[in-house]
Scaffold this motif. Structure first.
Motif, PDB file in Angstrom:
ATOM      1  N   SER A   1      63.479 125.080  16.923  1.00 15.61           N
ATOM      2  CA  SER A   1      64.158 124.014  17.637  1.00 15.61           C
ATOM      3  C   SER A   1      63.983 124.202  19.131  1.00 15.61           C
ATOM      4  CB  SER A   1      65.616 124.106  17.301  1.00 15.61           C
ATOM      5  OG  SER A   1      66.032 125.406  17.631  1.00 15.61           O
TER       6      SER A   1
ATOM      7  N   SER B   1      69.090 125.630  21.247  1.00 19.33           N
ATOM      8  CA  SER B   1      69.717 125.970  19.975  1.00 19.33           C
ATOM      9  C   SER B   1      70.324 127.364  20.010  1.00 19.33           C
ATOM     10  CB  SER B   1      68.700 125.887  18.844  1.00 19.33           C
ATOM     11  OG  SER B   1      67.731 126.871  19.048  1.00 19.33           O
TER      12      SER B   1
ATOM     13  N   SER C   1      74.107 128.177  19.881  1.00 17.00           N
ATOM     14  CA  SER C   1      74.995 128.290  18.724  1.00 17.00           C
ATOM     15  C   SER C   1      75.127 129.733  18.236  1.00 17.00           C
ATOM     16  CB  SER C   1      74.504 127.391  17.601  1.00 17.00           C
ATOM     17  OG  SER C   1      73.135 127.539  17.452  1.00 17.00           O
TER      18      SER C   1
ATOM     19  N   SER D   1      71.957 123.293  14.384  1.00 12.51           N
ATOM     20  CA  SER D   1      72.167 123.271  15.837  1.00 12.51           C
ATOM     21  C   SER D   1      73.013 122.077  16.250  1.00 12.51           C
ATOM     22  CB  SER D   1      70.808 123.196  16.545  1.00 12.51           C
ATOM     23  OG  SER D   1      70.986 122.724  17.861  1.00 12.51           O
TER      24      SER D   1
END
Ligand code: UD2
Ligand code: MN
Length: 531
Positions: A32, A36, A39, A260
């Motif tokens: 991604s 991301s 997270s 995400s």
């Protein structure tokens, strides 16, 4: 000729090595955008959870890198969703140009909506999981999903992923509990999908009471709880039901993969973590201890865990009921995962994370909804109840780690043996058999210890005089009144000024204050969870 062949072999060998490196590098790369990584650690004002290292994309977990789970073909769609008009459902709620996509849900709603109601996700299991087989006669389950103002796209994806990636025979029903969301149609419209039921709360109850409501109407013998922003992965359900079928006292969770909150990429979580907590009762993921890790020869084996994260788990319905379900005096969010986990271990069950079951979840950094009594107070109330009821002498560590929890309300929990303290007439008191369950408990037997007061609505326990043997009665609460000030002393309740303790002396007569003798049954007031 021989040189040409040697060269060709050399070139092929180099190409093969480079190819292998490229393949491994590709698979190591987060799939991604760079954001991301946000997270990985999550923080919140209060009741926050930090999840260090939850996200760990790596090759040594030997996941199945090239297989993605496919969405169903068009002709299967009709059967899956029945008469439900998915397009209309999603189109009715669209982000307007200029709206902040994070505002209402604390994740990027624009990205979630763009994804639509289903998508292929990577099968993140260890490759050996694919070879496992399960009983052909596994019992079916009721899926319980509670939500308060969930985004339609995430809610629908949760439901569709369940229908797409579970053997149909295992899904008895999907019970949605709409916890008083602003728009009743968010839930209601979804009942056009086969197997989906919707129960709407008439007022905001919080996730704990909502789940109990769902569990109480469930018809299958196994309960499966999910958050309202999940995507289940290939064969997620069978391993969990199998474990519970083999031993009904097991409570099992999947590995919770990360979706995400920014771009909704589906990311594999590490398979080397279990649930843990600190003394202030904050959940955190912790590495499996090294000895245990070394002893694990089979990567498909269950991982025993002290506590579960709370949102995604499977358990036997009669075991859930036998344990007394959840503490329904906990509000909104938080603490119920410890409370349930403590119940399970203390009552002879066990908790596990199953590496061959994977479910994605959108982890957020803040709560997108309000807490009527405030986030901090609610978390303290809930965790204090868990500590008071289950942690015995260890609760002192909780209070040291969280001094602000001292003196905060933790709800009605006053009981002696099988008897409850109850009010009689205008100011009288006595002990009587505890009556009614949950909401049916009569008001006369509900107590709240909000230090220094012991309250029942607007009336409080007060001594009539400061000498031993004086009767205890009810009078309008006044925090400044010395006759009304109490504090817990072990399991006893000590009157702060006289130093004497609440004593039931003669069970049916009014309680009095006497010299504190902590071992005496007549002075022992135990916290009671009302279920
Ligand atoms: C985690 C759990 C969550 C719960 C919580 C502690 C996971 C993946 N999630 O927090 O399930 O155990 O820890 O309490 O382990 N909701 C309501 N009514 C409310 C508030 C929330 O129905 O008043 C719903 C909400 O829409 C969601 C679920 O409860 O579906 C959990 O809430 P969350 O997603 O905000 O909690 P989360 O994942 O941060
Ligand atoms: Mn959640």
């Amino acid at each position: 000729m021989r040189r040409i062949r040697a060269n060709a072999i050399a070139i092929l060998t180099v190409a093969w090595i480079l190819g292998t490196f490229y393949y491994l590098w590709q698979d190591n790369k987060p799939q991604s955008s760079p954001s991301s990584s946000a997270s990985q650690t999550r923080g919140r004002g209060h009741g926050q959870k930090v999840i260090p290292g939850r996200l760990e994309i790596h090759r040594d977990d030997r996941t199945i890198p090239l297989i993605v789970t496919q969405p169903p073909r068009a002709e299967q769609q009709g059967q899956l969703l029945g008469s439900f008009d998915e397009k209309a459902y999603l189109a009715a709620k669209q982000l307007k140009p200029g709206d902040d996509p994070y505002k209402d849900h604390a994740f990027n709603l624009q990205e979630s909506d763009r994804l639509g109601s289903e998508r292929a996700i990577r099968d993140t299991r260890h490759y050996r999981c694919a070879a496992l087989t399960y009983d052909t006669d596994l019992p079916s389950t009721s899926i319980v999903i509670t939500f308060h103002n969930e985004a339609r796209s995430t809610l629908l994806r949760t439901i569709k992923s369940v229908l797409m990636r579970s053997p149909p025979s295992l899904i008895q029903e999907i019970i949605l509990i709409d916890d008083f969301s602003s728009d009743p149609e968010d839930c209601q419209l979804l009942t056009q999908i086969p197997k989906v039921r919707c129960l709407r709360n008439g007022r905001r109850e919080g996730l704990i009471r909502s789940r109990v409501r769902g569990a109480n109407t469930a018809s299958a013998s196994i309960l499966t709880f999910l958050d309202s922003h999940c995507e289940v992965n290939t064969d997620w359900l069978q391993p969990m039901i199998q474990r519970v079928k083999e031993d009904h006292t097991r409570v099992v969770s999947p590995i919770i993969d990360v979706i995400s909150l920014d771009n909704f990429a589906y990311l594999a979580a590490s398979a080397d973590l279990r649930g843990g907590f600190d003394w202030s009762l904050h959940f955190k993921w912790e590495q499996i201890p090294i000895e245990q890790k070394m002893a694990r020869s089979d990567p498909t084996q269950a991982i025993r865990t002290p506590v579960i994260a709370g949102g995604i788990f499977v358990m036997d319905r009669s075991w859930f009921n036998h344990l007394g379900q959840y503490d329904t005096h906990m509000d909104i969010w938080g603490g119920e995962n410890f409370e349930l986990s403590f119940r399970v271990w203390l009552c002879g069950g066990s908790l596990e994370i199953l590496p061959c079951s994977r479910v994605g979840h959108v982890f957020r950094k803040r709560h997108p909804y309000d807490f009527p009594e405030g986030n901090a107070l609610t978390y303290i109330k809930n965790t204090r109840r868990a500590a008071e009821v289950w942690m015995d002498e260890y609760k002192q560590y909780y209070y040291s780690a969280r001094p602000s929890a001292q003196g905060k309300a933790f709800g009605s929990v006053l009981k002696q043996g099988g008897l409850c303290l109850e009010t009689r007439g205008t100011d009288g008191l006595g002990l009587a058999e505890c009556r009614g369950l949950g909401a049916n408990r009569p008001q006369s037997q509900r107590w709240e210890l909000i230090e220094p007061l012991i309250r029942q609505q607007d009336l409080c326990l007060a001594i009539s005089a400061f000498t031993a043997g004086s009767k205890v009665k009810m009078e309008p609460c006044n925090t400044k009144e010395p006759r009304q000030k109490w504090k817990p002393k072990g399991t006893a309740l000590q009157h702060m000024v006289s130093g004497l303790c609440l004593d039931s002396q003669t069970p049916m007569g009014p309680p009095v204050i006497l010299q504190c003798r902590p071992q005496m049954a007549s002075q022992s007031w135990e916290p009671q969870v009302i279920t």
